[in-house]
Scaffold this active site. Structure first.
Site, short mmCIF file in Angstrom:
data_model
loop_
_atom_site.label_atom_id
_atom_site.label_comp_id
_atom_site.label_asym_id
_atom_site.label_seq_id
_atom_site.Cartn_x
_atom_site.Cartn_y
_atom_site.Cartn_z
N LYS A 204 -39.90 23.42 -20.53
CA LYS A 204 -38.65 23.98 -20.03
C LYS A 204 -38.13 23.09 -18.91
CE LYS A 204 -36.54 28.07 -17.99
NZ LYS A 204 -36.70 29.47 -17.63
N LYS A 256 -36.89 23.95 -24.40
CA LYS A 256 -35.66 24.52 -23.88
C LYS A 256 -35.05 23.60 -22.83
CE LYS A 256 -34.15 28.47 -21.21
NZ LYS A 256 -34.56 29.48 -20.29
C1 PBG Z 1 -35.55 32.27 -16.40
C2 PBG Z 1 -34.72 31.96 -17.58
C3 PBG Z 1 -33.56 31.20 -17.58
C4 PBG Z 1 -33.11 31.17 -18.88
C5 PBG Z 1 -33.98 31.91 -19.65
N1 PBG Z 1 -34.99 32.37 -18.81
C6 PBG Z 1 -32.79 30.61 -16.47
C7 PBG Z 1 -33.42 29.66 -15.58
O1 PBG Z 1 -34.50 29.14 -15.81
O2 PBG Z 1 -32.79 29.41 -14.56
C8 PBG Z 1 -31.88 30.45 -19.35
C9 PBG Z 1 -31.38 30.81 -20.67
C10 PBG Z 1 -30.02 30.33 -20.97
O3 PBG Z 1 -29.41 29.53 -20.23
O4 PBG Z 1 -29.51 30.77 -21.99
N2 PBG Z 1 -36.29 33.43 -16.55
#
Ligand code: PBG
Length: 334
Positions: A204, A256
């Site tokens: 991520k 992601k």
């Molecule tokens: C954090 C989380 C995020 C997203 C999913 N889980 C945001 C981040 O890491 O700041 C982003 C998902 C998206 O942008 O669609 N729990």
């Protein structure tokens, strides 16, 4: 006179039947996971301006939308909680409270749908902390404020167990703390939830493409997540994260965002012995929606192209806010 061309690849592109016949990759509604937002303290669904077509749900509208997703063949939804600001605190304690908005939603969906649709829950503190970070803060030896890895992982254990108790089939730790999969697996097993699966957000990245999501969850974050999420410059690091998560017991690994990271997805798909998911994030969704609204792109065509590209790169499952729209198109094609 025709040319003497030895190979004519166009032969396999001549008709729709021929093209369908030779397609190397396909997309099914069951490949798609629908992320959904459940908000506390609202009486009507609340549209998210930067994600046209996506709303923060009330409990009623959530159940309706899950039924709609199920009808078009979606097999898994992913729930995110949006608590009242007044209920946020420094450690995010609403995240593991049975009364927390996310746990109430998990319970309501599981009670209504049983095992007919998989309930996945986001296992992360950022929606629940007053400072918006994915973990708890501490002061390090030099007086700096840091997100404390091990104290955070303890909270994730409590959160995952509370989600399993509420009825989640899958928990999905998205906070990028070290050792989180191992700790959550152990806590789930100890509490008797051996059958609850873990979808690990393994690779991520600290991405600007999450912008609209932060609107969607009313994020309190100031600053960034670069001490726990990955640097977009790196790919080797993702392979390490994936390897660790698999060794720690991840049932799925995830990459992601999606489209800007297809090379990472491909590399992960080549080495992973477990299913690989890709998250087409809020910014990817917003870009297509915005361009389509301006008449600059064909929204449906770009949606389907982006999704098949994720499959082609190696995704088995795709988290996408387009899940229902795409499933409708897929069903109409057969
Ligand atoms: C954090 C989380 C995020 C997203 C999913 N889980 C945001 C981040 O890491 O700041 C982003 C998902 C998206 O942008 O669609 N729990």
């Amino acid at each position: 006179m025709s040319q003497n061309i030895s190979r004519r690849p166009r032969r396999l592109r001549t008709t729709p039947a021929m093209r369908a016949f030779v397609a190397e990759t396909s997309l099914r509604p069951a490949d798609l996971i629908l992320p959904m937002f459940i908000a506390d303290g609202i009486t009507e669904p609340n549209p998210i301006v930067s994600m046209p077509g996506v709303v923060q749900h009330t409990m009623d509208s959530l159940l309706e939308a899950v039924a709609e997703a199920q009808e078009v063949g979606i097999k898994c939804i992913d729930l995110f909680g949006v608590p009242l600001d007044a209920n946020k605190d420094a450690e995010g304690s609403q995240a593991w409270s049975a009364d927390g908005v996310l746990n109430r939603a998990i319970k309501a969906v599981r009670e209504r749908f049983g095992d007919d649709i998989l309930v996945m829950a986001d296992t992360c503190l950022d929606e629940f902390t007053s400072h918006g970070h994915c973990g708890v803060l501490a002061t390090d030896a030099h007086g700096n404020t840091v997100v404390d890895n091990d104290q955070t992982v303890e909270r994730y254990q409590k959160m995952a167990v509370s989600q399993a108790k509420a009825g989640a089939h899958i928990v999905s730790p998205s906070g990028m703390m070290d050792g989180q999969i191992d700790a959550i697996r152990e806590a789930l097993d100890e509490a008797g939830y051996q059958d609850v699966a873990i979808m690990a957000y393994s690779a991520k990245y600290a991405s600007a493409f999450y912008g609209p999501f932060r609107d969607a969850v009313g994020s309190s974050l100031e600053g960034d997540r670069r001490t726990y999420q990955q640097d977009p410059a790196n790919v080797r690091e993702s392979l390490l994260e994936v390897e660790l998560d698999i060794a720690e017991g991840a049932d799925f690994v995830m990459v992601k965002p999606g489209l800007p990271y297809l090379d990472v997805l491909r590399a992960v798909a080549e080495l992973s012995p477990v299913p690989v998911a890709a998250y087409q994030v809020s910014g990817e969704y917003a870009m297509i929606k915005a361009a389509a609204a301006n008449g600059w792109l064909d929204g449906d065509a770009c949606m389907m192209e982006a999704l098949i590209s994720l499959k082609r790169a190696g995704a088995n499952q795709i988290l996408t806010y387009f899940a229902v729209e795409a499933a409708r198109i897929l069903r109409a094609q057969y």
